[in-house]
Design an enzyme around this catalytic site. Structure first.
Site, PDB file in Angstrom:
ATOM      1  CG  HIS A 498      60.918  10.331 129.131  1.00 16.80           C
ATOM      2  ND1 HIS A 498      59.823   9.493 129.141  1.00 16.80           N
ATOM      3  CD2 HIS A 498      61.946   9.591 129.626  1.00 16.80           C
ATOM      4  CE1 HIS A 498      60.172   8.313 129.635  1.00 16.80           C
ATOM      5  NE2 HIS A 498      61.465   8.339 129.924  1.00 16.80           N
ATOM      6  CD  GLU A 499      65.497  10.070 129.947  1.00 13.94           C
ATOM      7  OE1 GLU A 499      65.533   9.737 131.151  1.00 13.94           O
ATOM      8  OE2 GLU A 499      65.219   9.266 129.044  1.00 13.94           O
ATOM      9  CG  HIS A 502      62.730   9.155 134.423  1.00 12.15           C
ATOM     10  ND1 HIS A 502      61.788   8.241 134.856  1.00 12.15           N
ATOM     11  CD2 HIS A 502      63.024   8.815 133.142  1.00 12.15           C
ATOM     12  CE1 HIS A 502      61.526   7.390 133.874  1.00 12.15           C
ATOM     13  NE2 HIS A 502      62.257   7.713 132.824  1.00 12.15           N
ATOM     14  CD  GLU A 558      61.121   4.689 131.822  1.00 10.40           C
ATOM     15  OE1 GLU A 558      61.008   5.658 131.045  1.00 10.40           O
ATOM     16  OE2 GLU A 558      62.167   4.447 132.442  1.00 10.40           O
ATOM     17  CG  ASP A 562      56.488   8.054 128.003  1.00  5.76           C
ATOM     18  OD1 ASP A 562      57.633   8.462 127.712  1.00  5.76           O
ATOM     19  OD2 ASP A 562      56.095   6.898 127.751  1.00  5.76           O
TER      20      ASP A 562
END
Length: 649
Positions: A498-499, A502, A558, A562
């Site tokens: 997930h990070e 980003h 976000e 995800d």
């Protein structure tokens, strides 16, 4: 006919537990209904979620340690500045002193605010006021988005009383503001002000806040990072300020007029002269005083703390005020966050766990790079740049090797030497302001951590192109050495990816591997990315979640993360022949959530994350493997038609 036709979020009411729910109809409820039924929200909280469960345990551990340090039962370990954090905790715990002092610690500052007689006086005193009070504008030094090596001076408008500009359009707005107004009058009376004067200040504050709410950015607008970068020459910038003496203010606060200011809120700057002027002075003064008294009440007596609780309670639904001992820990932890994080990491984060997590991160990065190299909608040139960005990522795992310089400057003045909780917090805020301004002519320190080690969270910083995984999140249900790898992939594996994702969300995609805001895409590739981003916006937009409707644009960054995180974790688990059923179940488990209705309203107004239950279900609905693992059919609640499933990373 499909009774759940194209249901985004699964069949049924996702915030109400329902025993016996099949994962094919609602994965989140199938996994979490028993947890929701059994879980009680503590009286001093407005929510319990998987994140919060860990947070409560970390809080208990550290509260006991601080109590033992303060009583001498345990020796304070040799962690830089931890002794100062303990001193602040002791000061905050001393309610005999806090209660006997009453409003005395704030008297001189409140008197200064009260004594500002006109707009000319406000101009003259604004630099001094900025050291302890809110002004109707904010300056802050941050990395320059287009040159990640240097810092720039940023300008923005102030915050509003209600959580977001959109909150002012709700049926709750008038009731909430009335509670704040009544609370503010009581606090000012307790501080020694006449009822008549207190009522006038509170009335003016509400009037001015209404004007601000029409101009400042909404949470949806703040979620667009590149739109916050609007460099302006000092000459053009100063021309926007009307009668406010901005040159004097900058020279007093910064010592100079920088050649360039980065304007984060252009609309607010355009309206500045009509908002900050002689005609509005009485309202500005009331607004500053109401902000001040509500902000400082928590540092005063128990009576002040209780009197300042109704507005917070109305926003969150939290039944009871946090007790004094817990508040004292949070004050020490908030002020010395990185220091406490280093202590937590050194004490409770094992080397075996760190090595295993590092191995999992390596695996996830390998999978991510492979997925980028094999991507079927990017050109070769863009794929190469994307892989370069992943390879340049800097990893920060557990806690930093050294604490940032600012913590060496925070020295607690004990009560025996005339210090109060308020005077210390005020001095710290001033020191932090000075430290921030000092960074203006220094290179960006890329070693700084965005999060402390005891925070149950993780993050990606586009200006540093780094990933931070604090020690506190590296535990069950996200991660456990004793859990099987598939379960860990569904937890920390999805968080890791997930990070990483980003770096390629609607904001991160506009930054290069150095951290500069720069276009590294071909026009065709970026057009396709925008199309897929819009699909992600549409996927969540308009979903009903309890009392609120989700704003797809506000939560898109976000949700892109995800989507990429779960997709990469599924691929990693498939590569190791892991049990994908366990992966999806733990992915749903980490988003378990039970929350007060008031807190749902307040959180969704400002949060760039979708509510956890929707993150669990909607992202799973977009995974083709999910349908295979659980044998989901078109007539099932979790079925989402293939053309509605969003695939980006």
């Amino acid at each position: 006919m499909n009774k759940f036709f194209a249901v985004r979020g699964g069949g049924g009411n996702i915030i109400e537990p329902k025993a016996g729910t099949r994962p094919q109809d609602n994965l989140y409820l199938a996994v979490n209904s028993e947890w929701i039924e059994k879980t009680k929200i503590p009286e001093d909280r407005s929510r319990m979620a998987a994140f919060d469960g860990i947070e409560v345990n970390v809080e208990k551990l550290l509260m006991k340690d601080f109590a033992d340090f303060a009583s001498g039962k345990k020796e304070v370990p040799d962690v830089p500045n931890l002794d100062e954090a303990v001193k602040l905790y002791q000061l905050a715990c001393d309610f005999d002193k806090r209660n006997s002092d009453g409003a005395e610690p704030i008297e001189s500052d409140l008197a200064l605010l009260d004594s500002i007689k006109d707009f000319s006086d406000f101009n003259l005193n604004a630099p001094d006021l900025s050291t302890f009070a809110s002004l109707p504008f904010v300056f802050d030094v941050e990395p320059d988005l287009k040159n990640a090596k240097i810092n720039g001076l940023n300008f923005s408008g102030p915050g509003t009383f209600l959580p977001d500009t959109t909150t002012y359009q709700t049926d709750d707005a008038a009731r909430l503001l009335a509670i704040l107004q009544k609370q503010s009058v009581k606090l000012l009376e307790m501080a020694g002000m006449s009822t008549k004067k207190a009522e006038k200040y509170a009335e003016n504050a509400i009037k001015y806040d209404a004007k601000l709410a029409k101009v400042v950015k909404s949470s949806e607008e703040w979620a667009d990072y590149p739109a916050c970068y609007n460099p302006m020459s000092i000459a053009d910038f100063k021309a926007k300020f009307g009668k406010f003496q901005i040159s004097y203010y900058l020279k007093e606060i910064i010592g100079e007029e920088p050649e360039q200011i980065i304007v984060q809120e252009p609309r607010y700057l355009d309206h500045f002269a009509e908002l900050v002027n002689e005609d509005n002075f009485a309202e500005i003064k009331g607004w500053m005083i109401v902000n001040f008294i509500n902000d400082v009440a928590s540092t005063l007596s128990q009576e002040f703390r209780e009197a300042a609780f109704p507005f917070s309670q109305a926003l969150s639904g939290q039944p009871k005020l946090t007790n004094g001992e817990k508040q004292a820990y949070h004050i020490a932890n908030d002020t010395f966050s990185e220091v406490v994080g280093v202590y937590y990491g050194k004490t409770y984060f094992g080397e075996d766990a760190k090595k295993d997590v590092e191995d999992m991160i390596d695996r996830m990065l390998t999978v991510y790079k492979d997925r980028l190299r094999n991507n079927d909608w990017l050109s070769e040139a863009t794929r190469k740049q994307a892989v370069t960005k992943v390879e340049a990522l800097e990893l920060k795992i557990g806690y930093p090797d050294k604490v940032e310089e600012i913590y060496n400057r925070l020295k607690v003045i004990p009560a025996s030497k005339g210090g109060s909780l308020y005077s210390n917090e005020r001095a710290f805020a001033l020191e932090e302001q000075k430290y921030n301004i000092e960074q203006l002519h220094k290179e960006v320190d890329r070693s700084i951590w965005a999060m402390p080690g005891n925070l149950v969270n993780a993050c990606y910083d586009p200006t540093r192109n780094d990933l931070t995984f604090p020690a506190a999140i590296l535990q069950a249900p996200f991660y456990d050495l004793k859990q099987d790898r598939a379960t860990n992939f569904g937890g920390i594996g999805t968080v890791i990816a997930h990070e990483v994702s980003h770096a390629f969300d609607n904001n991160g995609a506009k930054f290069d591997e150095i951290g500069n805001m720069k276009n590294w895409w071909t026009d065709e590739d970026y057009a396709e990315f925008k199309k897929r981003t819009q699909a992600e916006i549409d996927l969540f937009d308009g979903i009903q979640y309890g009392p609120v409707t989700i704003n797809g644009k506000q939560v898109v960054s976000e949700n892109i993360a995800d989507q990429g995180g779960l997709t990469a974790a599924v691929e990693a688990a498939k590569n190791e022949n892991d049990d994908l059923k366990k992966l999806f179940e733990n992915f749903a488990r980490i988003w378990a959530n039970k929350q007060m209705i008031e807190a749902i309203k307040s959180q969704t107004a400002v949060d760039v994350h979708a509510p956890g239950p929707l993150r669990a279900n909607v992202q799973s609905q977009c995974q083709d493997e999910f349908y295979k693992v659980f044998d989901v059919k078109p007539e099932d609640g979790m079925w989402l038609d293939p053309d509605k499933r969003v695939h980006i990373w």
